[in-house]
Write a protein that holds these residues in place. Structure first.
Motif, mmCIF file in Angstrom:
data_model
loop_
_atom_site.group_PDB
_atom_site.id
_atom_site.type_symbol
_atom_site.label_atom_id
_atom_site.label_comp_id
_atom_site.label_asym_id
_atom_site.label_seq_id
_atom_site.Cartn_x
_atom_site.Cartn_y
_atom_site.Cartn_z
ATOM 1 N N ARG A 25 0.845 -1.209 0.000
ATOM 2 C CA ARG A 25 0.000 0.000 0.000
ATOM 3 C C ARG A 25 0.873 1.249 0.000
ATOM 4 N NH1 ARG A 25 -2.647 -0.735 4.498
ATOM 5 N NH2 ARG A 25 -1.657 0.902 5.679
ATOM 6 N N TRP A 26 1.962 1.239 0.770
ATOM 7 C CA TRP A 26 2.874 2.386 0.804
ATOM 8 C C TRP A 26 3.579 2.573 -0.531
ATOM 9 C CZ3 TRP A 26 5.340 1.093 6.193
ATOM 10 C CH2 TRP A 26 4.427 1.433 7.202
ATOM 11 N N PHE A 27 3.987 1.467 -1.184
ATOM 12 C CA PHE A 27 4.591 1.584 -2.514
ATOM 13 C C PHE A 27 3.620 2.286 -3.463
ATOM 14 C CE2 PHE A 27 7.465 -2.251 -1.696
ATOM 15 C CZ PHE A 27 8.624 -1.506 -1.690
ATOM 16 N N GLU A 28 2.394 1.850 -3.484
ATOM 17 C CA GLU A 28 1.386 2.428 -4.376
ATOM 18 C C GLU A 28 1.129 3.892 -4.024
ATOM 19 O OE1 GLU A 28 -0.890 3.114 -7.434
ATOM 20 O OE2 GLU A 28 0.308 1.305 -7.155
ATOM 21 N N GLN A 29 1.064 4.204 -2.746
ATOM 22 C CA GLN A 29 0.840 5.578 -2.300
ATOM 23 C C GLN A 29 1.965 6.488 -2.805
ATOM 24 O OE1 GLN A 29 0.517 5.815 1.957
ATOM 25 N NE2 GLN A 29 0.504 8.036 1.991
ATOM 26 N N GLY A 30 3.201 6.047 -2.693
ATOM 27 C CA GLY A 30 4.342 6.846 -3.154
ATOM 28 C C GLY A 30 4.371 7.002 -4.659
ATOM 29 N N ARG A 31 4.085 5.928 -5.382
ATOM 30 C CA ARG A 31 4.106 5.976 -6.849
ATOM 31 C C ARG A 31 2.977 6.830 -7.414
ATOM 32 N NH1 ARG A 31 5.713 0.073 -6.640
ATOM 33 N NH2 ARG A 31 3.517 -0.331 -6.384
ATOM 34 N N SER A 32 1.843 6.879 -6.753
ATOM 35 C CA SER A 32 0.695 7.608 -7.284
ATOM 36 C C SER A 32 0.634 9.068 -6.823
ATOM 37 C CB SER A 32 -0.605 6.887 -6.903
ATOM 38 O OG SER A 32 -0.788 6.895 -5.510
ATOM 39 N N SER A 33 1.586 9.487 -6.022
ATOM 40 C CA SER A 33 1.611 10.867 -5.539
ATOM 41 C C SER A 33 1.881 11.843 -6.675
ATOM 42 C CB SER A 33 2.697 11.008 -4.467
ATOM 43 O OG SER A 33 2.836 12.359 -4.104
ATOM 44 N N ARG A 34 1.373 13.040 -6.541
ATOM 45 C CA ARG A 34 1.654 14.094 -7.522
ATOM 46 C C ARG A 34 3.105 14.540 -7.429
ATOM 47 N NH1 ARG A 34 -3.074 18.425 -8.053
ATOM 48 N NH2 ARG A 34 -4.196 17.226 -9.603
ATOM 49 N N ILE A 35 3.684 14.409 -6.257
ATOM 50 C CA ILE A 35 5.100 14.721 -6.068
ATOM 51 C C ILE A 35 5.892 13.537 -6.616
ATOM 52 C CG2 ILE A 35 6.903 15.152 -4.343
ATOM 53 C CD1 ILE A 35 4.657 16.348 -2.574
ATOM 54 N N PRO A 36 6.937 13.771 -7.371
ATOM 55 C CA PRO A 36 7.668 12.663 -8.002
ATOM 56 C C PRO A 36 8.600 11.922 -7.026
ATOM 57 C CG PRO A 36 8.697 14.735 -8.579
ATOM 58 C CD PRO A 36 7.456 15.074 -7.786
ATOM 59 N N VAL A 54 8.021 7.273 4.933
ATOM 60 C CA VAL A 54 8.526 8.592 4.565
ATOM 61 C C VAL A 54 8.899 8.479 3.094
ATOM 62 C CG1 VAL A 54 10.350 10.298 4.915
ATOM 63 C CG2 VAL A 54 9.428 9.050 6.886
ATOM 64 N N PHE A 55 8.426 9.400 2.287
ATOM 65 C CA PHE A 55 8.695 9.361 0.852
ATOM 66 C C PHE A 55 9.727 10.429 0.499
ATOM 67 C CE2 PHE A 55 4.367 7.819 1.461
ATOM 68 C CZ PHE A 55 4.500 6.558 0.897
ATOM 69 N N LEU A 56 10.694 10.056 -0.344
ATOM 70 C CA LEU A 56 11.777 10.956 -0.728
ATOM 71 C C LEU A 56 11.858 11.064 -2.243
ATOM 72 C CD1 LEU A 56 14.582 9.563 1.624
ATOM 73 C CD2 LEU A 56 12.990 11.438 2.085
ATOM 74 N N GLU A 57 12.282 12.229 -2.709
ATOM 75 C CA GLU A 57 12.429 12.448 -4.143
ATOM 76 C C GLU A 57 13.822 12.075 -4.650
ATOM 77 O OE1 GLU A 57 10.694 16.191 -5.702
ATOM 78 O OE2 GLU A 57 10.230 16.556 -3.588
ATOM 79 N N GLU A 58 14.851 12.351 -3.877
ATOM 80 C CA GLU A 58 16.232 12.181 -4.323
ATOM 81 C C GLU A 58 16.986 11.173 -3.456
ATOM 82 O OE1 GLU A 58 17.503 13.829 -6.956
ATOM 83 O OE2 GLU A 58 15.613 14.905 -7.271
ATOM 84 N N ARG A 59 17.861 10.396 -4.084
ATOM 85 C CA ARG A 59 18.646 9.397 -3.354
ATOM 86 C C ARG A 59 19.544 10.045 -2.301
ATOM 87 N NH1 ARG A 59 19.951 3.818 -4.426
ATOM 88 N NH2 ARG A 59 21.661 3.249 -3.069
ATOM 89 N N VAL A 60 20.038 11.221 -2.580
ATOM 90 C CA VAL A 60 20.920 11.911 -1.633
ATOM 91 C C VAL A 60 20.216 12.141 -0.282
ATOM 92 C CG1 VAL A 60 20.372 14.262 -2.385
ATOM 93 C CG2 VAL A 60 22.621 13.738 -1.424
#
Length: 90
Positions: A25-36, A54-60
């Motif tokens: 569910r968390w994977f889907e929530q992160g993938r479907s977010s408007r934020i990339p 916690v969802f992050l945009e950049e690997r750094v």
């Protein structure tokens, strides 16, 4: 009801197991977010006795999380995953 429930984070080093359906569910929530978002970090909260995403945009940004550093916080890093390959990255 299935005979065996798939769970993650079982064992002495984890405070509690996590149902695989919650992780999915968390994977889907992160993938479907408007934020990339690209990464999912799983945090354990001692006060709440539960995991949270916690969802992050950049690997750094993963550099801010360390399994060895619990600091003075009641929250600590458990694992990090790539949202699209679902592979563990940290």
């Amino acid at each position: 009801m299935p005979l065996s429930l798939l769970v993650m984070f079982e064992g002495a080093e984890y405070p509690q197991s996590l149902e695989e359906s919650t992780l999915e569910r968390w994977f889907e929530q992160g993938r479907s977010s408007r934020i990339p978002y690209t990464y999912l970090v799983i945090i354990w909260d001692d006060r709440e006795s539960s995991y949270s995403p916690v969802f992050l945009e950049e690997r750094v940004e993963l550099d801010n999380y360390s399994k060895d550093d619990r600091g003075y916080s009641n929250q600590w890093f458990v694992a990090a995953y790539d949202l699209f390959s679902e592979s563990r990255v940290k």
